[in-house]
Design a protein around this motif. Sequence first.
Motif, PDB file in Angstrom:
ATOM      1  N   UNK A  47       8.806  13.204  -1.677  1.00 36.33           N
ATOM      2  CA  UNK A  47       8.715  12.792  -0.284  1.00 36.33           C
ATOM      3  C   UNK A  47       7.359  12.123  -0.066  1.00 36.33           C
ATOM      4  N   UNK A  48       7.355  10.898   0.437  1.00 36.81           N
ATOM      5  CA  UNK A  48       6.073  10.278   0.778  1.00 36.81           C
ATOM      6  C   UNK A  48       5.465  10.980   1.991  1.00 36.81           C
ATOM      7  N   UNK A  49       4.164  10.985   2.094  1.00 37.14           N
ATOM      8  CA  UNK A  49       3.484  11.540   3.264  1.00 37.14           C
ATOM      9  C   UNK A  49       2.711  10.419   3.951  1.00 37.14           C
ATOM     10  N   UNK A 106       0.779  -1.234   0.000  1.00 34.73           N
ATOM     11  CA  UNK A 106       0.000   0.000   0.000  1.00 34.73           C
ATOM     12  C   UNK A 106       0.808   1.279   0.000  1.00 34.73           C
ATOM     13  N   UNK A 107       2.122   1.169  -0.009  1.00 33.05           N
ATOM     14  CA  UNK A 107       2.948   2.385   0.067  1.00 33.05           C
ATOM     15  C   UNK A 107       2.707   3.339  -1.091  1.00 33.05           C
ATOM     16  N   UNK A 108       2.385   2.803  -2.249  1.00 31.46           N
ATOM     17  CA  UNK A 108       2.185   3.669  -3.412  1.00 31.46           C
ATOM     18  C   UNK A 108       0.868   4.435  -3.315  1.00 31.46           C
ATOM     19  N   UNK A 109       0.032   4.083  -2.371  1.00 34.63           N
ATOM     20  CA  UNK A 109      -1.291   4.690  -2.255  1.00 34.63           C
ATOM     21  C   UNK A 109      -1.339   5.826  -1.229  1.00 34.63           C
ATOM     22  N   UNK A 110      -0.172   6.345  -0.881  1.00 30.50           N
ATOM     23  CA  UNK A 110      -0.098   7.523  -0.010  1.00 30.50           C
ATOM     24  C   UNK A 110       0.330   8.717  -0.852  1.00 30.50           C
ATOM     25  N   UNK A 148       8.180   3.399  -4.059  1.00 28.37           N
ATOM     26  CA  UNK A 148       9.233   3.197  -3.062  1.00 28.37           C
ATOM     27  C   UNK A 148      10.296   2.223  -3.566  1.00 28.37           C
ATOM     28  N   UNK A 149      11.508   2.394  -3.031  1.00 24.56           N
ATOM     29  CA  UNK A 149      12.622   1.533  -3.449  1.00 24.56           C
ATOM     30  C   UNK A 149      12.299   0.058  -3.244  1.00 24.56           C
ATOM     31  N   UNK A 165       7.463  -4.348  -7.508  1.00 20.95           N
ATOM     32  CA  UNK A 165       7.626  -4.204  -8.955  1.00 20.95           C
ATOM     33  C   UNK A 165       9.015  -3.695  -9.340  1.00 20.95           C
ATOM     34  N   UNK A 166       9.717  -3.082  -8.397  1.00 22.27           N
ATOM     35  CA  UNK A 166      11.039  -2.522  -8.689  1.00 22.27           C
ATOM     36  C   UNK A 166      12.170  -3.499  -8.399  1.00 22.27           C
ATOM     37  N   UNK A 167      11.844  -4.677  -7.886  1.00 22.07           N
ATOM     38  CA  UNK A 167      12.891  -5.639  -7.542  1.00 22.07           C
ATOM     39  C   UNK A 167      13.285  -6.442  -8.779  1.00 22.07           C
TER      40      UNK A 167
END
Length: 86
Positions: free
Chosen positions: A27-29, A12-16, A71-72, A76-78
């Motif tokens: 910067x993520x919030x 869920x990190x991409x949904x912030x 996020x790193x 999907x980025x791995x």
Amino acid sequence: MADWEDLCNRCGQCCFEKWVEEDGTIHPTSIPCRFLDIVSRECKVYHKRLDVGEGCVKLTPKLVAGVQWLPEDCAYRQPPQKKGRR
Ligand code: SF4
């Protein structure tokens, strides 16, 4: 495309919301999309997420390769895992 979407670990990190500086630094919030269930980290409108007007985009391999805001540690980025013998 099911195999591709299976890579997502539903963190869920991409949904912030993100805050973007003038120089492009991202910067993520801690502000979630209003459709993110912050307990389960699942989208409440996943199957119509592209139609609800929140700016959600469909993550494709091409898009993921070109964006900086995931996020790193986004699954999907791995690098792809090799299959077969160890
Ligand atoms: S950050 Fe990546 S792994 Fe996490 S929910 Fe978003 S797409 Fe899935």
